[in-house]
Design a protein around this motif. Sequence first.
Motif, PDB file in Angstrom:
ATOM      1  N   ILE A 154       0.933  -1.216   0.016  1.00 43.44           N
ATOM      2  CA  ILE A 154       0.091  -0.002   0.008  1.00 43.44           C
ATOM      3  C   ILE A 154       0.921   1.286   0.117  1.00 43.44           C
ATOM      4  CG2 ILE A 154      -1.821   1.351   1.225  1.00 43.44           C
ATOM      5  CD1 ILE A 154      -2.687  -1.332   2.374  1.00 43.44           C
ATOM      6  N   THR A 155       0.901   1.874  -1.065  1.00 42.08           N
ATOM      7  CA  THR A 155       1.434   3.274  -1.140  1.00 42.08           C
ATOM      8  C   THR A 155       0.625   4.367  -0.619  1.00 42.08           C
ATOM      9  OG1 THR A 155       2.586   3.000  -3.261  1.00 42.08           O
ATOM     10  CG2 THR A 155       2.458   5.115  -2.474  1.00 42.08           C
ATOM     11  N   PRO A 156       0.921   4.920   0.599  1.00 40.84           N
ATOM     12  CA  PRO A 156       0.268   5.831   1.581  1.00 40.84           C
ATOM     13  C   PRO A 156       0.193   7.230   0.668  1.00 40.84           C
ATOM     14  CG  PRO A 156       2.513   5.739   2.314  1.00 40.84           C
ATOM     15  CD  PRO A 156       2.622   4.817   1.326  1.00 40.84           C
ATOM     16  N   GLU A 157      -1.414   7.797   0.746  1.00 39.82           N
ATOM     17  CA  GLU A 157      -1.410   8.921   0.125  1.00 39.82           C
ATOM     18  C   GLU A 157      -0.678  10.058   0.863  1.00 39.82           C
ATOM     19  OE1 GLU A 157      -5.214   7.973   2.654  1.00 39.82           O
ATOM     20  OE2 GLU A 157      -3.664   6.909   1.546  1.00 39.82           O
ATOM     21  N   THR A 158      -0.681  11.353   0.269  1.00 41.36           N
ATOM     22  CA  THR A 158       0.151  12.193   0.829  1.00 41.36           C
ATOM     23  C   THR A 158      -0.276  12.600   2.279  1.00 41.36           C
ATOM     24  OG1 THR A 158       0.484  13.282  -1.499  1.00 41.36           O
ATOM     25  CG2 THR A 158       0.861  14.765   0.427  1.00 41.36           C
ATOM     26  N   PRO A 159      -1.486  12.834   2.663  1.00 43.17           N
ATOM     27  CA  PRO A 159      -1.628  13.221   3.964  1.00 43.17           C
ATOM     28  C   PRO A 159      -1.194  12.097   4.913  1.00 43.17           C
ATOM     29  CG  PRO A 159      -3.827  13.595   2.697  1.00 43.17           C
ATOM     30  CD  PRO A 159      -2.831  12.951   1.950  1.00 43.17           C
ATOM     31  N   LEU A 160      -1.622  10.944   4.769  1.00 37.21           N
ATOM     32  CA  LEU A 160      -1.044   9.856   5.580  1.00 37.21           C
ATOM     33  C   LEU A 160       0.520   9.709   5.656  1.00 37.21           C
ATOM     34  CD1 LEU A 160      -1.445   7.346   7.378  1.00 37.21           C
ATOM     35  CD2 LEU A 160      -1.892   5.884   5.658  1.00 37.21           C
ATOM     36  N   ALA A 161       1.222   9.900   4.610  1.00 41.98           N
ATOM     37  CA  ALA A 161       2.631   9.859   4.552  1.00 41.98           C
ATOM     38  C   ALA A 161       3.216  11.093   5.315  1.00 41.98           C
ATOM     39  CB  ALA A 161       2.981   9.769   2.939  1.00 41.98           C
ATOM     40  N   THR A 162       2.374  12.180   5.221  1.00 39.63           N
ATOM     41  CA  THR A 162       2.828  13.421   6.087  1.00 39.63           C
ATOM     42  C   THR A 162       2.710  13.035   7.365  1.00 39.63           C
ATOM     43  OG1 THR A 162       2.420  14.830   4.028  1.00 39.63           O
ATOM     44  CG2 THR A 162       2.730  15.891   6.273  1.00 39.63           C
ATOM     45  N   ALA A 163       1.702  12.716   7.687  1.00 46.03           N
ATOM     46  CA  ALA A 163       1.210  12.303   9.144  1.00 46.03           C
ATOM     47  C   ALA A 163       2.324  11.484   9.898  1.00 46.03           C
ATOM     48  CB  ALA A 163      -0.252  12.054   9.374  1.00 46.03           C
ATOM     49  N   LEU A 164       2.504  10.356   9.249  1.00 43.42           N
ATOM     50  CA  LEU A 164       3.514   9.260   9.627  1.00 43.42           C
ATOM     51  C   LEU A 164       4.993   9.943   9.513  1.00 43.42           C
ATOM     52  CD1 LEU A 164       2.165   6.076   7.482  1.00 43.42           C
ATOM     53  CD2 LEU A 164       2.084   6.310  10.066  1.00 43.42           C
ATOM     54  N   LEU A 165       5.562  10.534   8.801  1.00 44.42           N
ATOM     55  CA  LEU A 165       6.671  11.098   8.477  1.00 44.42           C
ATOM     56  C   LEU A 165       7.012  12.338  10.152  1.00 44.42           C
ATOM     57  CD1 LEU A 165       9.462  11.835   7.612  1.00 44.42           C
ATOM     58  CD2 LEU A 165       8.276  13.110   6.077  1.00 44.42           C
ATOM     59  N   TYR A 166       5.793  13.027  10.282  1.00 50.12           N
ATOM     60  CA  TYR A 166       5.914  13.916  11.316  1.00 50.12           C
ATOM     61  C   TYR A 166       5.832  13.433  12.628  1.00 50.12           C
ATOM     62  CZ  TYR A 166       5.107  17.832  14.307  1.00 50.12           C
ATOM     63  OH  TYR A 166       5.083  19.016  15.387  1.00 50.12           O
ATOM     64  N   GLY A 167       4.843  11.856  12.842  1.00 51.85           N
ATOM     65  CA  GLY A 167       4.938  11.244  13.984  1.00 51.85           C
ATOM     66  C   GLY A 167       6.199  10.704  14.293  1.00 51.85           C
ATOM     67  N   ILE A 168       6.888  10.423  13.436  1.00 52.85           N
ATOM     68  CA  ILE A 168       8.181   9.446  13.669  1.00 52.85           C
ATOM     69  C   ILE A 168       9.243  10.891  13.942  1.00 52.85           C
ATOM     70  CG2 ILE A 168      10.368   8.263  12.699  1.00 52.85           C
ATOM     71  CD1 ILE A 168       8.215   6.881  10.781  1.00 52.85           C
ATOM     72  N   ARG A 169       9.325  11.790  13.397  1.00 51.51           N
ATOM     73  CA  ARG A 169      10.100  12.844  13.709  1.00 51.51           C
ATOM     74  C   ARG A 169       9.990  13.516  14.915  1.00 51.51           C
ATOM     75  NH1 ARG A 169      10.374  17.248   8.667  1.00 51.51           N
ATOM     76  NH2 ARG A 169      11.618  18.224  10.106  1.00 51.51           N
TER      77      ARG A 169
END
Length: 344
Positions: A154-169
Amino acid sequence: MRAAEKTGSKLQKLTELFAGKAYLLIIIQDNPDPDCIAAAVALRKLANSMANLQCSIACGGTVGRGENRALVKYLGLNLRNCGEIDYSKFDLLAMVDTQPGTGNNSLPTQLLPNIVVDHHPIRQLTRTVPFTDIRSGYGSTSTIFVEYLIEAGITPETPLATALLYGIRSDTQDLGREAARADIEAIQFLYPFANKRMLSIIQRGKVPRVYYQMLADALGNARVQGPAIITELGEIDNPDMIAEVADLLLRDDETTWTMCTGLWNDKLLISIRTSEENNVAEHVMKRMVFRKGTGGGHLTYAGGQVPLANTTKAERQKLERHIEEKFLKAIGADAATSARLVKA
């Protein structure tokens, strides 16, 4: 078992658990941070894509920190209140970035979830849950879900990818706090799909004017005690402020420990931070709330809560002094020496 093999095995078990189900409720922390929010949205994506489950996300508190509110707004997330949930309407209950009995979520004590995914140390009650994926060596729960998404194709759509990236950071402080190789690899995977402009907007989330009064109160109450700074916020309606103040005070160049407390929803909430890794913050927190409440965390940061229902003002003040004394004793600080951080 290698990480990829473990993820594949877990995803297969999750798929089997989803089979024949229609409604999934995802319980998150009462006052969720970005990692918790992103992990919940990622689980919703998996459940939607793999089994066409209808999902609801619920918490028992508020989203108060400016960055967190900006993230929720960006995701268009409708968080339901745990107190208004009819749990009988759901086939499955899941918890992400929290566990049963931690005290930082509002899942009724008589209920046990079917799914728990978390990066905090496993608790005894969690071992009785049908599906668990607990990876305390990871810097964030979002990282676990990134691995699930990759494994599921599953390729995450932009909002989900952004949220996951911010969550990890956010949870690893840009990979500077307790980050694992898996966290780095997850960020590398997410970066091309994320909205970098939105990341900047979320990081500079707007705050209400009352925020500055709370900050002024926190600094006015702050006391230096050896290597530590301690402060209290009193009665608050934004519990996220407690952790934010603890983070801020640790920036003092002569301080290695901080503690901030606040009163919310008949609980004494506590956040501690440290730049020392040899005296684990999680262990310090558990000593502080022993037999009085619950707490947990990681090497350098931890949180706890102590119930206050049916207590008088004097009893609350006594409890706060007790918690402070336990904190100072645990970190080897002298309780007798105290000085104001800022002049009145």
